[in-house]
Design a protein around this motif. Structure first.
Motif, short mmCIF file in Angstrom:
data_model
loop_
_atom_site.label_atom_id
_atom_site.label_comp_id
_atom_site.label_asym_id
_atom_site.label_seq_id
_atom_site.Cartn_x
_atom_site.Cartn_y
_atom_site.Cartn_z
N PHE A 1 0.84 -1.20 0.00
CA PHE A 1 0.00 0.00 0.00
C PHE A 1 0.87 1.25 0.00
O PHE A 1 0.62 2.20 -0.76
N ALA A 2 1.90 1.28 0.85
CA ALA A 2 2.78 2.44 0.92
C ALA A 2 3.53 2.65 -0.40
O ALA A 2 3.68 3.79 -0.87
N ARG A 3 3.96 1.55 -1.01
CA ARG A 3 4.67 1.67 -2.29
C ARG A 3 3.75 2.28 -3.36
O ARG A 3 4.15 3.19 -4.09
N GLU A 4 2.52 1.76 -3.43
CA GLU A 4 1.59 2.25 -4.45
C GLU A 4 1.20 3.70 -4.19
O GLU A 4 1.11 4.51 -5.12
N ALA A 5 0.99 4.05 -2.93
CA ALA A 5 0.67 5.44 -2.60
C ALA A 5 1.81 6.36 -3.03
O ALA A 5 1.57 7.42 -3.62
N GLY A 6 3.04 5.96 -2.74
CA GLY A 6 4.18 6.77 -3.13
C GLY A 6 4.31 6.93 -4.63
O GLY A 6 4.61 8.01 -5.14
N GLU A 7 4.05 5.84 -5.37
CA GLU A 7 4.17 5.90 -6.83
C GLU A 7 3.09 6.79 -7.44
O GLU A 7 3.36 7.57 -8.37
N ILE A 8 1.88 6.71 -6.91
CA ILE A 8 0.79 7.54 -7.44
C ILE A 8 1.05 9.01 -7.14
O ILE A 8 0.94 9.87 -8.03
N ILE A 9 1.39 9.33 -5.91
CA ILE A 9 1.66 10.72 -5.55
C ILE A 9 2.88 11.23 -6.31
O ILE A 9 2.92 12.38 -6.78
N GLY A 10 3.90 10.38 -6.47
CA GLY A 10 5.08 10.78 -7.22
C GLY A 10 4.76 11.11 -8.66
O GLY A 10 5.27 12.10 -9.23
N ALA A 11 3.90 10.30 -9.29
CA ALA A 11 3.51 10.56 -10.69
C ALA A 11 2.73 11.86 -10.80
O ALA A 11 2.88 12.62 -11.77
N GLN A 12 1.89 12.15 -9.82
CA GLN A 12 1.12 13.39 -9.85
C GLN A 12 2.03 14.59 -9.65
O GLN A 12 1.86 15.63 -10.31
N ARG A 13 3.02 14.47 -8.80
CA ARG A 13 3.97 15.58 -8.62
C ARG A 13 4.77 15.81 -9.91
O ARG A 13 5.04 16.94 -10.28
N ALA A 14 5.11 14.71 -10.58
CA ALA A 14 5.83 14.85 -11.85
C ALA A 14 4.98 15.57 -12.88
O ALA A 14 5.48 16.40 -13.65
N PHE A 15 3.68 15.28 -12.91
CA PHE A 15 2.77 15.94 -13.85
C PHE A 15 2.79 17.45 -13.64
O PHE A 15 2.78 18.23 -14.59
N TRP A 16 2.79 17.87 -12.37
CA TRP A 16 2.75 19.30 -12.06
C TRP A 16 4.14 19.93 -11.98
O TRP A 16 4.27 21.14 -11.78
N GLY A 17 5.18 19.11 -12.11
CA GLY A 17 6.55 19.63 -12.03
C GLY A 17 6.95 20.01 -10.63
O GLY A 17 7.78 20.91 -10.44
N ASP A 18 6.42 19.32 -9.63
CA ASP A 18 6.69 19.65 -8.24
C ASP A 18 7.80 18.78 -7.66
O ASP A 18 7.98 17.62 -8.04
N GLU A 19 8.51 19.36 -6.68
CA GLU A 19 9.50 18.60 -5.92
C GLU A 19 8.79 17.74 -4.88
O GLU A 19 7.61 17.92 -4.58
N ARG A 20 9.53 16.81 -4.31
CA ARG A 20 8.99 15.95 -3.26
C ARG A 20 8.69 16.79 -2.02
O ARG A 20 9.49 17.60 -1.59
N GLN A 21 7.50 16.60 -1.46
CA GLN A 21 7.07 17.33 -0.27
C GLN A 21 6.37 16.36 0.67
O GLN A 21 5.93 15.28 0.26
N PRO A 22 6.23 16.74 1.97
CA PRO A 22 5.53 15.84 2.90
C PRO A 22 4.10 15.59 2.45
O PRO A 22 3.39 16.52 2.06
#
Length: 557
Positions: A211-232
């Protein structure tokens, strides 16, 4: 040395941290079980010696939330008086004094959270854990929303964990309400890619790590879409009880978290989709102009906030590779089927504003209609060499630059600048409630959209009356297939083993108790008559370059 110390004290005073609004949470335990959560609130008062305190009131369809606030008291040197309504108190004190308030957060209802078709937004206080959303649990003083704030927890029993999206610096009063706080027997872990932290409790069909891996991958892909850096970013998972045979998955997106609610029998596909939807709310609508401040007007803009979020949920799951064209089509067709059969599919936006929290079909309408409109507008933009992606990114840039318009207001202008005038569509479909139809080639070259007649779905009994009757079957229609299969009033629904709710062409399999015996019933859940629906049919041969082109269309590449 005294001179040096005095000079140092003056220097530090000159650079003292700005006045903070401070909260401290502390579990109140009795015989090893939590019975309430004590809250201490301190802040520096105004020069006029008076501050209004706002208690939780209404949010997310919940009403009278102040009932979860118990024993509200002013500290020494201050007093509390009645405010303009039950959700307000007036705190009086010496001008400019540092003041304190205490209260207890209680659960205004018995037992663990139970699924009611949506999340449990009211405070949950159970013997071994708590779950709070800022909007429904925190008493907030009427001070400058830019004032620094801090929320801490103390006195946790041994072995308890605490997690909140308020556990980082730079917080302000404005961040308090759109937050989540959990503590107790939660398991807290980080996603391997660092894009998310997860707090979860209870037993599931999947592992915490997955679950944690999938959550991280989904949020990471969304941040990439918006061009955002990693955030809490925090994902909390609260398990809810459900009636036999029922399952539920839902959640609410917050500023840098989402609170996830599900029954233990929820499958991985439902969870993945909900993760993706709620993750998108980090940006939509908050970072592209946001909602109107008036709650009524806010509901009127759900076609954008929820409809666009639905659109980008499918788009980004394809872009990430979690979905292929077949999964995208299946998800869209399920929505198209529900939209076509909905009793509210032609309701105007005025009814969405009035009945969003009281009628489930009305509540789903802006998700469905907004997604379809986004699909139509994106196709028009793609025909001009643009995309809806570019429109939303431009809106975000303007919002960051200080554009004061809401997301709904800004979208009309930006879309027009990109070559698509959406005003007439909004009048026709949102204001007047006309049925939205997709063009046959809207997803070309992936396939085509069919318009066809299909049999109506009906379980053969009244599911609402059955649920209200502790799952004792009620309202069996003797003219439908359930009756022909042997289902009768008075049987007890135990579970559903197969079938797709809303699809009359897939066999339903129910297990029921008939007296002392347990029986299985199989039948096609068809009602009377037919309805007209649309369905996205993938091309029979989709491979090589055609498959690549299809993925590009669905993913917006």
């Amino acid at each position: 040395m005294r001179v040096v110390a005095a000079a140092l004290a003056l220097f530090c005073a000159g650079f003292a941290a700005p006045d903070r609004v401070e909260y401290t949470l502390r579990p109140e335990m009795l015989d090893g079980a939590m019975r309430a959560l004590g809250v201490s609130l301190t802040f520096t008062g105004d020069a006029d010696g008076e501050t209004v305190l706002e208690l939780p009131s209404s949010w997310g369809g919940e009403e009278e939330l102040w009932r979860g606030v118990d024993d509200l008291r002013a500290g020494d040197g201050a007093s509390l008086g009645a405010g303009a309504g039950p959700q307000f108190r007036v705190l009086r004190y010496a001008p400019g004094a540092r003041v304190s308030v205490s209260y207890r957060i209680i659960q205004d209802g018995e037992g663990p959270p139970v699924s009611q078709g949506r999340g449990r937004y009211r405070p949950v206080i159970q013997p071994r854990y708590f779950h709070l959303i800022g909007e429904t649990a925190l008493v907030v003083p009427d001070v400058d929303e830019g004032r620094p704030a801090r929320v801490r927890v103390s006195g946790l029993p041994r072995g308890w964990r605490y997690a909140s999206d308020l556990q980082h610096g730079g917080l302000a009063v404005a961040n308090l309400r759109a937050s989540v706080m959990v503590g107790g027997d939660f398991r807290v872990l980080n996603a391997p890619n660092g894009h998310a932290r997860v707090a979860i409790r209870g037993a599931w069909s999947f592992t915490d790590r997955d679950f944690a891996r999938e959550a991280g991958e989904i949020i990471g892909a969304q941040r990439a879409f918006w061009g955002d850096e990693r955030q809490p970013f925090l994902v909390t998972v609260l398990q809810q009880e459900a009636a036999p045979g029922n399952r539920s998955v839902g959640g609410t997106g917050l500023s840098d978290a989402f609170a996830f609610f599900a029954t233990p029998n929820a499958d991985a596909g439902m969870i993945t989709r909900t993760l993706a939807h709620e993750g998108n709310h980090t940006w939509i609508p908050g970072q592209i102009g946001g909602f109107p401040r008036d709650e009524t007007l806010e509901r009127g803009s759900y076609w954008l906030s929820e409809g666009f979020t639905e659109f980008f949920t499918g788009r980004l799951l394809v872009r990430q590779g979690v979905w292929g064209p077949a999964e995208f089509a299946a998800d869209l067709n399920s929505m198209l089927d529900a939209y076509a059969q909905s009793s509210a599919n032609t309701a105007p936006n005025a009814r969405v504003i009035a009945d969003f929290w009281s009628d489930n079909e009305v509540q789903r309408l802006p998700y469905r209609r907004g997604r379809l409109l986004a699909t139509i507008w994106d196709a028009r933009l793609r025909a001009e060499g643009r995309s809806l992606d570019a429109v939303l990114r431009a809106m975000r840039a303007r919002a960051r630059a200080g554009d004061p318009r809401t997301a709904g207001e800004m979208f009309l202008q930006v879309a027009r600048e990109f070559g698509v005038d959406t005003a007439a569509d909004l009048t026709t479909y949102e204001e007047q409630g006309a049925l939205v139809r997709l063009s046959e080639d809207v997803f070309a070259p992936c396939g085509h959209v069919l318009t066809e007649d299909a049999p109506r779905f009906h379980r053969g009994f009244d599911i609402d009356a059955t649920s209200a009757n502790n799952n004792v079957i009620a309202g069996v229609d003797p003219t439908l297939n359930a009756y022909a299969a042997g289902v009768r009033d008075g049987m007890v629904l135990l579970r559903r083993d197969a079938g797709e709710i809303g699809n009359a062409n897939v066999e339903l399999v129910y297990v029921m108790r008939d007296g002392d015996a347990e029986r299985t019933f199989r039948y096609l859940p068809r009602g009377h008559g037919a309805f007209t629906r649309q369905r996205f049919e993938i091309a029979p041969v989709l491979e090589g370059e055609a498959l690549s082109q299809c993925r590009a269309v669905l993913a917006g590449n």
